[in-house]
Scaffold this motif. Structure first.
Motif, PDB file in Angstrom:
ATOM      1  N   UNK A 155       0.777  -1.544   0.036  1.00  0.00           N
ATOM      2  CA  UNK A 155      -0.265  -0.395  -0.121  1.00  0.00           C
ATOM      3  C   UNK A 155       0.747   1.328   0.253  1.00  0.00           C
TER       4      UNK A 155
ATOM      5  N   UNK B  52      -2.253   3.833  -2.789  1.00  0.00           N
ATOM      6  CA  UNK B  52      -3.591   4.916  -1.878  1.00  0.00           C
ATOM      7  C   UNK B  52      -3.883   6.242  -2.336  1.00  0.00           C
TER       8      UNK B  52
ATOM      9  N   UNK C  19      -6.265   4.934  -4.867  1.00  0.00           N
ATOM     10  CA  UNK C  19      -7.361   4.810  -4.199  1.00  0.00           C
ATOM     11  C   UNK C  19      -8.121   5.610  -4.366  1.00  0.00           C
ATOM     12  N   UNK C  20      -8.039   6.267  -3.650  1.00  0.00           N
ATOM     13  CA  UNK C  20      -8.629   7.156  -3.253  1.00  0.00           C
ATOM     14  C   UNK C  20      -9.373   9.051  -3.791  1.00  0.00           C
TER      15      UNK C  20
ATOM     16  N   UNK D 108     -14.299  -1.813  -6.773  1.00  0.00           N
ATOM     17  CA  UNK D 108     -12.744  -3.818  -6.572  1.00  0.00           C
ATOM     18  C   UNK D 108     -12.111  -2.846  -5.365  1.00  0.00           C
ATOM     19  N   UNK D 109     -11.212  -3.243  -4.821  1.00  0.00           N
ATOM     20  CA  UNK D 109      -9.995  -3.315  -3.180  1.00  0.00           C
ATOM     21  C   UNK D 109      -8.968  -1.832  -4.258  1.00  0.00           C
ATOM     22  N   UNK D 110      -8.638  -1.809  -3.282  1.00  0.00           N
ATOM     23  CA  UNK D 110      -7.645  -0.604  -3.453  1.00  0.00           C
ATOM     24  C   UNK D 110      -6.870  -0.703  -4.878  1.00  0.00           C
ATOM     25  N   UNK D 111      -6.560  -2.592  -4.412  1.00  0.00           N
ATOM     26  CA  UNK D 111      -5.242  -1.932  -5.616  1.00  0.00           C
ATOM     27  C   UNK D 111      -6.143  -2.889  -6.746  1.00  0.00           C
TER      28      UNK D 111
ATOM     29  N   UNK E 126     -11.805  -1.705   1.158  1.00  0.00           N
ATOM     30  CA  UNK E 126     -12.331  -3.281   0.455  1.00  0.00           C
ATOM     31  C   UNK E 126     -12.080  -4.237   1.194  1.00  0.00           C
TER      32      UNK E 126
ATOM     33  N   UNK F  47     -11.300  -6.897   0.828  1.00  0.00           N
ATOM     34  CA  UNK F  47     -10.292  -7.160   0.002  1.00  0.00           C
ATOM     35  C   UNK F  47      -8.900  -6.844   0.760  1.00  0.00           C
ATOM     36  N   UNK F  48      -8.531  -5.922   1.146  1.00  0.00           N
ATOM     37  CA  UNK F  48      -8.473  -4.368   1.285  1.00  0.00           C
ATOM     38  C   UNK F  48      -7.946  -5.306   2.728  1.00  0.00           C
TER      39      UNK F  48
ATOM     40  N   UNK G 249      -4.878   2.951   8.440  1.00  0.00           N
ATOM     41  CA  UNK G 249      -3.738   2.309   7.199  1.00  0.00           C
ATOM     42  C   UNK G 249      -5.048   3.343   6.047  1.00  0.00           C
ATOM     43  N   UNK G 250      -5.881   3.579   5.992  1.00  0.00           N
ATOM     44  CA  UNK G 250      -7.497   3.559   4.961  1.00  0.00           C
ATOM     45  C   UNK G 250      -7.963   4.701   5.824  1.00  0.00           C
TER      46      UNK G 250
END
Lengths: 156, 424
Positions: A8, A13, A16-17, A64-67, B361, B363-364, B422-423
């Protein structure tokens, strides 16, 4: 949290944000392609506008997820304005970076295509994903979807 | 054999579970991942094994292994005896009136549903016949019926899930009219909701329908009595109840099994084979084609004896207490940031906590929790129609079992706080 900061990174990040090129394009003329990751239910929709030999516009939708989301965002920023050939080169380079881990797990890391992180710019931030094999599919989802979009655009 | 009988080890009624004393029975829990104590909160996906189960299987392979139902030598007779003993143990565990004929060993709950769909379903369900499912079913109790719908034109109806995460029973009377089978989970693997199965079965039976209970989550965590539940069919898996993978169970009423055609064909399930046909073996072997998972059956037998020695009432009481603790700890620490997709309180719900945590999320979340040694599952939990009903793609699910304690829940809460940092 050891190891997590490799996954991360701040750039990830940030994308993602605040995802870049989020939205839709009218299709047609743009290609609209959906990608799914059946394991986690993530979905990405890539809208790609190809004019002549150039990717003139790209938009990303889905969730979806951050990745998966940051990878899609970074990808959109990286390929927008590039020629189709350059975009395909980038896809190849990115996917080679994502394969390093699998190759080294099999003990034949020497055969993996050497990747120059310089060539990837900000995308190199996703390099840490290879340490988390389950997440590689998250990172490559949008790229595989873009490949399909470019194929469809060229098949026209 | 050094195994204690149920009577010898049965504790006083509902004495609280001493988890600290019980944890060392589970070797896998005694390890670190990423430098942190392993905190296993994924038993709804697959549970861990006490030494009693591992040793029973080792002992079988070290002293007894031979194929069942074929040999006349002592070793084979002993393998036979152990295999059929396991069947009796499992039957007793679920209150089966006639374990030696009604308990069918399969690969898992999924195969058990497929057996019912392919055998009973193909014989009795034709175009326009109706099967009633619920919105909270696992794919294991959906896809076999969707396959029949495609193949034979069977109609599927759906009992909805209310905003309280429970089945909308007000609709049941109307929906069940004309239905031939109600296939319903006894406990949801996503919501933890324990369905009022006996009530559903009574309504279904009045309407002339049979009922199938998906007990994959309920049998490992609740006392089970097929007669009290009013089941016609009950399916469950060994690996979610301290047993090994590769073994599952179908229990069904004997009259039903007797008139059902065989599922898989092969050795063991026949009485006679001629060039122009075959006749089937008697129950339960009619439904057990090929060499069965013998060591796995022995392991499952040991698992149910372990659970019986503790007492399923105590397992349930422990999980009620721990679920209440977890609900309180999560709400207390994170307030509205955390959503638990499941009934409030502990009445009619088990220890399955499907979470949404802020905008992180699932998954995260699972990834960050893993770095703290905390194992939870992220995803759709093989219940996509339910996920659509909940309006989410995925949840992060922590699920509790008899070897979990408040310390495990605290580790979950602390790890969630790290994810928040973290998020956030």
């Amino acid at each position: 949290m050891n190891g997590l900061e490799d996954l991360y990174r701040e750039i990830i990040l940030d994308h993602y944000r605040s995802p870049r090129n989020r939205g839709e394009l009218e299709s047609p003329p743009a290609q609209r392609v959906e990608g799914f990751n059946p394991l986690c239910g993530d979905e990405v929709v890539v809208y790609v506008q190809v004019d002549g030999d150039r990717v003139t516009d790209i938009r990303i939708a889905g969730q979806g997820c951050s990745i998966s989301q940051s990878s899609a965002s970074l990808m959109s920023a990286a390929v927008k304005g590039k020629t189709v050939a350059e975009a395909r080169d980038l896809i190849r380079t990115f996917k080679a970076m994502m394969q390093v881990h699998e190759a080294s797990l099999e003990g034949d890391g020497g055969e993996a295509e050497a990747v120059d992180p310089e060539a990837l710019g900000e995308l190199a931030a996703l390099q840490g994903v290879v340490k988390f094999p389950v997440r590689i599919k998250c990172a490559t989802l949008s790229w595989n979807t873009l490949t399909q979009g470019l194929d469809e655009a060229e098949a026209g | 054999m050094a195994e204690l009988t149920v009577e010898e080890t049965a504790p006083a009624a509902l004495a609280p579970l001493d988890v600290a004393a019980l944890k060392p029975d589970f070797p896998v829990l005694n390890q670190e991942v990423h430098g942190r104590r392993l905190v296993y909160l994924d038993s709804a996906a697959s549970s861990q094994h006490p030494r009693a189960v591992l040793e029973a299987m080792d002992r079988y392979y070290e002293t007894t292994h031979a194929n069942v139902h074929r040999g006349v030598y002592a070793l084979a007779e002993e393998a036979d005896r152990l295999y059929e003993d396991a069947r009796r143990s499992v039957g007793r565990f679920i209150g089966a009136p006639d374990p030696t004929t009604e308990v069918i060993f399969t690969k898992n709950a999924t195969e058990s549903v497929n057996l019912v769909a392919a055998s009973w379903g193909r014989k009795h369900l034709h175009e326009g016949d109706v099967v009633l499912l619920t919105e909270m079913e696992h794919h294991a109790n959906l896809v076999p019926w969707l396959m029949l719908a495609e193949e034979q034109g069977v109609e599927l109806r759906w009992l909805g899930v209310g905003d309280d995460y429970r089945l909308d029973l007000a609709e049941l009377e109307e929906l069940v009219t004309g239905v031939k089978l109600v296939a319903c989970s006894a406990m949801s693997n996503v919501l933890g909701t324990i369905t009022p199965f006996a009530e559903i079965a009574a309504v279904a039976h009045r309407a002339g329908a049979l009922v199938l209970a998906d007990g994959a989550q309920s049998v490992p965590h609740l006392p089970t009595d097929v007669q009290a539940m009013g089941c016609d069919f009950l399916v469950f898996s060994g690996h979610k109840m301290l047993g090994p993978t590769g073994i599952g169970v179908l229990w069904a009423r004997r009259e039903l099994l007797e008139e059902m055609p065989p599922f898989l064909g092969g050795g063991g399930m026949i009485r006679d084979v001629r060039r122009d046909g075959f006749t089937t073996n008697e129950l339960p072997w009619k439904f057990e084609a090929g060499t069965p998972p013998i060591a796995e059956a022995v392991g499952l037998g040991a698992a149910v004896r372990y659970l019986e020695a503790i007492g399923m009432d105590r397992v349930r009481a422990h999980e009620v207490e721990l679920t209440a603790y977890a609900q309180g700890a999560l709400a207390g620490r994170f307030g509205e940031k955390v959503t638990i997709f499941g009934p409030e309180g502990t009445d009619g719900r088990g220890g399955v906590l499907s979470l949404a945590f802020g905008d992180v999320h699932p998954h995260d979340l699972a990834q960050v929790l893993d770095q703290s040694g905390v194992c939870v599952r992220a995803g759709h939990h093989c219940a996509k129609p339910l996920m659509r009903r909940l309006g989410v793609n995925a949840t992060a699910r922590a699920s509790l079992y008899l070897y979990n304690d408040e310390e495990d829940v605290d580790a979950l809460v602390d790890a969630l706080a790290e994810a928040d940092t973290l998020f956030g």
